[in-house]
Design a protein around this motif. Sequence first.
Motif, PDB file in Angstrom:
ATOM      1  N   ARG A  87       0.853  -1.187   0.000  1.00 37.80           N
ATOM      2  CA  ARG A  87       0.000   0.000   0.000  1.00 37.80           C
ATOM      3  C   ARG A  87       0.885   1.232   0.000  1.00 37.80           C
ATOM      4  O   ARG A  87       1.785   1.359   0.832  1.00 37.80           O
ATOM      5  CB  ARG A  87      -0.893   0.036   1.238  1.00 37.80           C
ATOM      6  N   ILE A  88       0.619   2.150  -0.913  1.00 40.75           N
ATOM      7  CA  ILE A  88       1.404   3.374  -1.045  1.00 40.75           C
ATOM      8  C   ILE A  88       0.601   4.557  -0.503  1.00 40.75           C
ATOM      9  O   ILE A  88      -0.602   4.667  -0.744  1.00 40.75           O
ATOM     10  CB  ILE A  88       1.782   3.621  -2.526  1.00 40.75           C
ATOM     11  N   TYR A  89       1.309   5.423   0.216  1.00 38.94           N
ATOM     12  CA  TYR A  89       0.730   6.653   0.758  1.00 38.94           C
ATOM     13  C   TYR A  89       1.528   7.846   0.249  1.00 38.94           C
ATOM     14  O   TYR A  89       2.755   7.768   0.113  1.00 38.94           O
ATOM     15  CB  TYR A  89       0.810   6.649   2.291  1.00 38.94           C
ATOM     16  N   ALA A  90       0.835   8.956   0.021  1.00 42.62           N
ATOM     17  CA  ALA A  90       1.519  10.216  -0.282  1.00 42.62           C
ATOM     18  C   ALA A  90       2.239  10.650   0.993  1.00 42.62           C
ATOM     19  O   ALA A  90       1.774  10.393   2.107  1.00 42.62           O
ATOM     20  CB  ALA A  90       0.505  11.281  -0.708  1.00 42.62           C
ATOM     21  N   ALA A  91       3.390  11.295   0.832  1.00 39.22           N
ATOM     22  CA  ALA A  91       4.143  11.768   1.996  1.00 39.22           C
ATOM     23  C   ALA A  91       4.926  13.015   1.619  1.00 39.22           C
ATOM     24  O   ALA A  91       5.219  13.255   0.438  1.00 39.22           O
ATOM     25  CB  ALA A  91       5.098  10.674   2.495  1.00 39.22           C
TER      26      ALA A  91
END
Length: 142
Positions: A79-83
């Motif tokens: 799972r990828i999240y903006a950061a």
Amino acid sequence: MTDVIVGAALVRAGKLLAQQRAWPERHAGQWELPGGRVEPGESEEDALARECREELDVAVSVGGRVGADVPLGPAKVLRIYAAGLVSPGDEPRAVEHSAVRWLGLDDLDDLDWLPADRVLLPAVRTLLAGSFSSLSTAQDGL
């Protein structure tokens, strides 16, 4: 129970940070987004912040999800999240990897990405395009 691997689509000034694997040997030289395994009792956001401290020596703020889950096997998902960097002047460094590199939209296809990260490139492109558009609009308003 599904193991969750989290990754950061870390963006600064319209560019995405990628890191080059040093190991295992079969993936050495390939590129990926920063991140790692969520430990028991840890939230996905806390895990991502911890992984960025360990891998890049920077503090990040974690935003919303980017793209869909990417299956990594029968009981594992990416799972990828903006950061973003908590201190925009901080410069990430390759603590556990061979190199780090900031990439613009036109640079994304130039790298040999790990297969799971490559699947997410369309979603990352959308994030970068939106980031660049927001940055341009903010600068135009000055």
